[in-house]
Every structure is written in structure tokens, then in C-alpha cells.
Write a protein that holds these residues in place. Sequence first.
Motif, short mmCIF file in Angstrom:
data_model
loop_
_atom_site.label_atom_id
_atom_site.label_comp_id
_atom_site.label_asym_id
_atom_site.label_seq_id
_atom_site.Cartn_x
_atom_site.Cartn_y
_atom_site.Cartn_z
N ARG A 161 0.83 -1.21 0.00
CA ARG A 161 0.00 0.00 0.00
C ARG A 161 0.87 1.27 0.00
O ARG A 161 0.59 2.23 -0.71
CB ARG A 161 -0.92 -0.01 1.22
N GLU A 162 1.95 1.25 0.77
CA GLU A 162 2.82 2.43 0.85
C GLU A 162 3.46 2.73 -0.50
O GLU A 162 3.47 3.88 -0.95
CB GLU A 162 3.90 2.19 1.90
N ARG A 209 2.36 1.82 -3.48
CA ARG A 209 1.29 2.21 -4.41
C ARG A 209 0.88 3.67 -4.16
O ARG A 209 0.76 4.46 -5.10
CB ARG A 209 0.09 1.26 -4.23
N GLU A 210 0.67 4.06 -2.89
CA GLU A 210 0.25 5.44 -2.58
C GLU A 210 1.33 6.45 -2.94
O GLU A 210 1.02 7.53 -3.45
CB GLU A 210 -0.14 5.54 -1.11
N ASP A 211 2.59 6.10 -2.67
CA ASP A 211 3.69 7.01 -3.05
C ASP A 211 3.74 7.20 -4.56
O ASP A 211 3.88 8.33 -5.06
CB ASP A 211 5.04 6.48 -2.55
N GLN A 213 1.31 6.76 -6.77
CA GLN A 213 0.13 7.49 -7.25
C GLN A 213 0.23 8.97 -6.92
O GLN A 213 -0.17 9.82 -7.72
CB GLN A 213 -1.14 6.87 -6.63
N ARG A 214 0.80 9.28 -5.76
CA ARG A 214 0.99 10.70 -5.40
C ARG A 214 1.97 11.36 -6.37
O ARG A 214 1.73 12.44 -6.88
CB ARG A 214 1.50 10.80 -3.96
#
Length: 191
Positions: free
Chosen positions: A141-142, A144-146, A148-149
Motif C-alpha cells: 500500500r505504501e 502504491r500510494e507514493d 500514485q501521489r
Amino acid sequence: MRISEPQRPVHGYGLFLYRSGDGDTCGFLDGSPVLVPTSIEKDQNRRRFRFSEGRRPLRTLGDIFCPDMQTAGFVREAINEKLQREREEKIERELDAANAFQVTRTNVTRRRLYLFVHVDVVFLASGKTDTFSFALEAPSRELREDAQREFGQLLRAVGLTEIEDSDELLGRTATLERRNEGVVFKRWVAA
């Protein structure tokens, strides 16, 4: 009958702009409060004061006249702060221009649980190329979120909010700033 009093010159401080090592600076023309503005002359593309020192002959040109030391000090400080901001903005614009890039190619790949978007760019100032890869889908998740940001930041930098196809990025320009933790994409406005 009208009696005229002899005019008393206003004495004060002259300030002038001069070129120093890192750009323009504002300084005192003379530290003594005996300068008198006597005329305004054209010097290249600007008008400047011609000063005299009491009854002595004309001595030099300055840009600003202040009647007292407190005002002269305040004006000098304010102008030097403005000149420093302009120097910093110029350096930032030059760095932005040096780091400006154009998107030349995009590619989307899938490897098991990962979905990558690869963006090839060419830097406009140097002609060097680079590839930025974003793991938009990943088990972590970390991660993926990084990704996407960062990809969202790239989209905003090139003037988009979302895309249906990565080819929408082709030909778009932005700039970047390299930091310890990675790259920050920013909008670039060509000068």
C-alpha cells in the motif's frame, strides 16, 4: 514689496544602485549629510540625481535622495531586500529552465501484481533523456500510494488532472526539482 529669503538647500543622504559581485546593490553615496541634489540627469536609460557637496562643484550621480539618516537606512534596506528576492527568483527560473523537460514516450507494463507507467522525457536545455517509472498498482500500500501521489504530481505539473491513456502526456512540458528523497515535479512556464 516682497522680500525673498535666500533659499536654503536641503542636505541629506544620497543612495545609488551599483553592480556588485552577485548583482545590483543599493549603498550610500556618502555617509555625511552634506549632499545637495542639484539637478536630474539622464544616465543611459534612467534618470539620476546630480549631487553637490555644499558649495563645492558637482561630484557624482545617485538614484535616491533622503533628507535624514533613518529614512535613508530604511530605504536602503528595503531596496536591498527587493534586489535579493529578484536574484533568488532569477536563480530559481534558471534552475527551472535547466530542469525543464518534455514527455517523448510513455509505456504501460504489467508484471504480476504490479502495473507500471513509464514516462520517457528529454531535458530541453541539455538534450539528455531520462525515464520516470510509477508503480500505480502494487501489493504494498505504501509503494502504491507514493507512486500514485508522484504520478498525480506529474499530471498537475503538465496541466492535467486525470488521463484515460498515457499517450495524453506526449509533448507536454514541466520541470522538476531533485531533492534528497526523490523528484518533485512542478509546472514550468517558459520564459
